[in-house]
Design a protein around this motif. Structure first.
Motif, PDB file in Angstrom:
ATOM      1  N   ALA A  34       0.818  -1.215   0.000  1.00  0.00           N
ATOM      2  CA  ALA A  34       0.000   0.000   0.000  1.00  0.00           C
ATOM      3  C   ALA A  34       0.848   1.261   0.000  1.00  0.00           C
ATOM      4  N   VAL A  35       1.895   1.290   0.797  1.00  0.00           N
ATOM      5  CA  VAL A  35       2.693   2.507   0.949  1.00  0.00           C
ATOM      6  C   VAL A  35       3.748   2.648  -0.144  1.00  0.00           C
ATOM      7  N   GLU A  36       4.363   1.551  -0.551  1.00  0.00           N
ATOM      8  CA  GLU A  36       5.496   1.651  -1.472  1.00  0.00           C
ATOM      9  C   GLU A  36       5.128   1.470  -2.942  1.00  0.00           C
ATOM     10  N   GLU A  37       4.029   0.809  -3.246  1.00  0.00           N
ATOM     11  CA  GLU A  37       3.723   0.489  -4.640  1.00  0.00           C
ATOM     12  C   GLU A  37       2.490   1.185  -5.210  1.00  0.00           C
ATOM     13  N   VAL A  38       1.575   1.545  -4.377  1.00  0.00           N
ATOM     14  CA  VAL A  38       0.286   2.070  -4.840  1.00  0.00           C
ATOM     15  C   VAL A  38       0.355   3.587  -5.026  1.00  0.00           C
ATOM     16  N   PRO A  39      -0.257   4.109  -6.093  1.00  0.00           N
ATOM     17  CA  PRO A  39      -0.319   5.562  -6.253  1.00  0.00           C
ATOM     18  C   PRO A  39      -1.062   6.194  -5.071  1.00  0.00           C
ATOM     19  N   PRO A  40      -0.615   7.361  -4.622  1.00  0.00           N
ATOM     20  CA  PRO A  40      -1.240   7.990  -3.448  1.00  0.00           C
ATOM     21  C   PRO A  40      -2.752   8.184  -3.571  1.00  0.00           C
ATOM     22  N   VAL A  41      -3.250   8.433  -4.771  1.00  0.00           N
ATOM     23  CA  VAL A  41      -4.693   8.641  -4.925  1.00  0.00           C
ATOM     24  C   VAL A  41      -5.475   7.395  -4.508  1.00  0.00           C
ATOM     25  N   SER A  42      -4.907   6.215  -4.678  1.00  0.00           N
ATOM     26  CA  SER A  42      -5.599   4.980  -4.314  1.00  0.00           C
ATOM     27  C   SER A  42      -5.639   4.751  -2.814  1.00  0.00           C
ATOM     28  N   LEU A  43      -4.843   5.495  -2.062  1.00  0.00           N
ATOM     29  CA  LEU A  43      -4.862   5.348  -0.602  1.00  0.00           C
ATOM     30  C   LEU A  43      -5.941   6.201   0.051  1.00  0.00           C
ATOM     31  N   ARG A  44      -6.545   7.117  -0.718  1.00  0.00           N
ATOM     32  CA  ARG A  44      -7.602   7.972  -0.140  1.00  0.00           C
ATOM     33  C   ARG A  44      -8.758   7.142   0.399  1.00  0.00           C
ATOM     34  N   GLY A  45      -9.152   6.138  -0.346  1.00  0.00           N
ATOM     35  CA  GLY A  45     -10.253   5.287   0.085  1.00  0.00           C
ATOM     36  C   GLY A  45      -9.794   3.939   0.596  1.00  0.00           C
ATOM     37  N   ALA A  46      -8.510   3.826   0.878  1.00  0.00           N
ATOM     38  CA  ALA A  46      -7.947   2.531   1.275  1.00  0.00           C
ATOM     39  C   ALA A  46      -8.508   2.059   2.606  1.00  0.00           C
ATOM     40  N   LEU A  47      -8.629   0.751   2.674  1.00  0.00           N
ATOM     41  CA  LEU A  47      -9.079   0.121   3.902  1.00  0.00           C
ATOM     42  C   LEU A  47      -8.348  -1.207   4.035  1.00  0.00           C
ATOM     43  N   LEU A  48      -7.727  -1.416   5.174  1.00  0.00           N
ATOM     44  CA  LEU A  48      -7.023  -2.659   5.471  1.00  0.00           C
ATOM     45  C   LEU A  48      -7.856  -3.405   6.505  1.00  0.00           C
ATOM     46  N   VAL A  49      -8.274  -4.605   6.152  1.00  0.00           N
ATOM     47  CA  VAL A  49      -9.122  -5.393   7.053  1.00  0.00           C
ATOM     48  C   VAL A  49      -8.292  -6.536   7.619  1.00  0.00           C
ATOM     49  N   VAL A  50      -8.192  -6.544   8.964  1.00  0.00           N
ATOM     50  CA  VAL A  50      -7.409  -7.555   9.678  1.00  0.00           C
ATOM     51  C   VAL A  50      -8.235  -8.063  10.849  1.00  0.00           C
ATOM     52  N   ASP A  51      -8.473  -9.358  10.872  1.00  0.00           N
ATOM     53  CA  ASP A  51      -9.234  -9.973  11.970  1.00  0.00           C
ATOM     54  C   ASP A  51     -10.538  -9.233  12.254  1.00  0.00           C
ATOM     55  N   GLY A  52     -11.246  -8.818  11.216  1.00  0.00           N
ATOM     56  CA  GLY A  52     -12.527  -8.144  11.387  1.00  0.00           C
ATOM     57  C   GLY A  52     -12.435  -6.669  11.720  1.00  0.00           C
ATOM     58  N   GLN A  53     -11.241  -6.135  11.888  1.00  0.00           N
ATOM     59  CA  GLN A  53     -11.057  -4.704  12.175  1.00  0.00           C
ATOM     60  C   GLN A  53     -10.582  -3.994  10.919  1.00  0.00           C
ATOM     61  N   SER A  54     -11.051  -2.761  10.732  1.00  0.00           N
ATOM     62  CA  SER A  54     -10.712  -1.986   9.545  1.00  0.00           C
ATOM     63  C   SER A  54      -9.791  -0.822   9.905  1.00  0.00           C
ATOM     64  N   LEU A  55      -8.770  -0.617   9.064  1.00  0.00           N
ATOM     65  CA  LEU A  55      -7.837   0.490   9.246  1.00  0.00           C
ATOM     66  C   LEU A  55      -7.847   1.353   7.991  1.00  0.00           C
ATOM     67  N   SER A  56      -7.899   2.669   8.160  1.00  0.00           N
ATOM     68  CA  SER A  56      -7.929   3.591   7.033  1.00  0.00           C
ATOM     69  C   SER A  56      -6.511   3.894   6.544  1.00  0.00           C
ATOM     70  N   GLY A  57      -6.406   4.730   5.523  1.00  0.00           N
ATOM     71  CA  GLY A  57      -5.112   5.094   4.952  1.00  0.00           C
ATOM     72  C   GLY A  57      -4.147   5.676   5.966  1.00  0.00           C
ATOM     73  N   ASP A  58      -4.637   6.550   6.865  1.00  0.00           N
ATOM     74  CA  ASP A  58      -3.762   7.137   7.890  1.00  0.00           C
ATOM     75  C   ASP A  58      -3.205   6.071   8.824  1.00  0.00           C
ATOM     76  N   ALA A  59      -4.037   5.137   9.208  1.00  0.00           N
ATOM     77  CA  ALA A  59      -3.595   4.060  10.099  1.00  0.00           C
ATOM     78  C   ALA A  59      -2.595   3.146   9.389  1.00  0.00           C
ATOM     79  N   ILE A  60      -2.768   2.965   8.084  1.00  0.00           N
ATOM     80  CA  ILE A  60      -1.825   2.152   7.310  1.00  0.00           C
ATOM     81  C   ILE A  60      -0.450   2.817   7.329  1.00  0.00           C
ATOM     82  N   HIS A  61      -0.409   4.132   7.140  1.00  0.00           N
ATOM     83  CA  HIS A  61       0.865   4.866   7.197  1.00  0.00           C
ATOM     84  C   HIS A  61       1.501   4.770   8.586  1.00  0.00           C
ATOM     85  N   LYS A  62       0.687   4.818   9.624  1.00  0.00           N
ATOM     86  CA  LYS A  62       1.214   4.694  10.983  1.00  0.00           C
ATOM     87  C   LYS A  62       1.842   3.319  11.204  1.00  0.00           C
TER      88      LYS A  62
END
Length: 92
Positions: A34-62
């Motif tokens: 997500a951080v190294e390969e994806v164009p930044p525009v695609s991270l605006r709506g990004a969502l990472l789902v892990v064990d039923g919990q969702s993380l947004s683009g800001d949380a992915i960067h953290k």
């Protein structure tokens, strides 16, 4: 960082949901992609789902910046014009 993860990418959440998820064997691999390969525009709506919990683009960067992130960070290199490109710029 070792749990399987699903990554949704898009300019907004609706677009990301329509495109579907990319599945990764670990959170760390999904974060790296997500951080190294994806164009930044695609991270605006990004969502990472892990064990039923969702993380947004800001949380992915953290996660990428956290001490728990296991991979070396990608080095962003600045453009350096070649000798030919420099000589062409001087000629104009």
């Amino acid at each position: 960082m070792n749990a399987p993860a699903a990554l949704y990418l898009g300019s907004d959440w609706q677009n990301a949901r329509e495109q579907g998820s990319r599945n990764f064997s670990s959170v760390a691999k999904a974060v790296r992609f997500a951080v190294e390969e994806v164009p930044p525009v695609s991270l605006r709506g990004a969502l990472l789902v892990v064990d039923g919990q969702s993380l947004s683009g800001d949380a992915i960067h953290k996660l990428y910046q956290s001490a728990d992130y296991p991979f070396p960070h990608k080095v962003n290199r600045k453009y350096r014009p070649s000798w030919t490109a420099k000589s062409l710029q001087i000629a104009h």
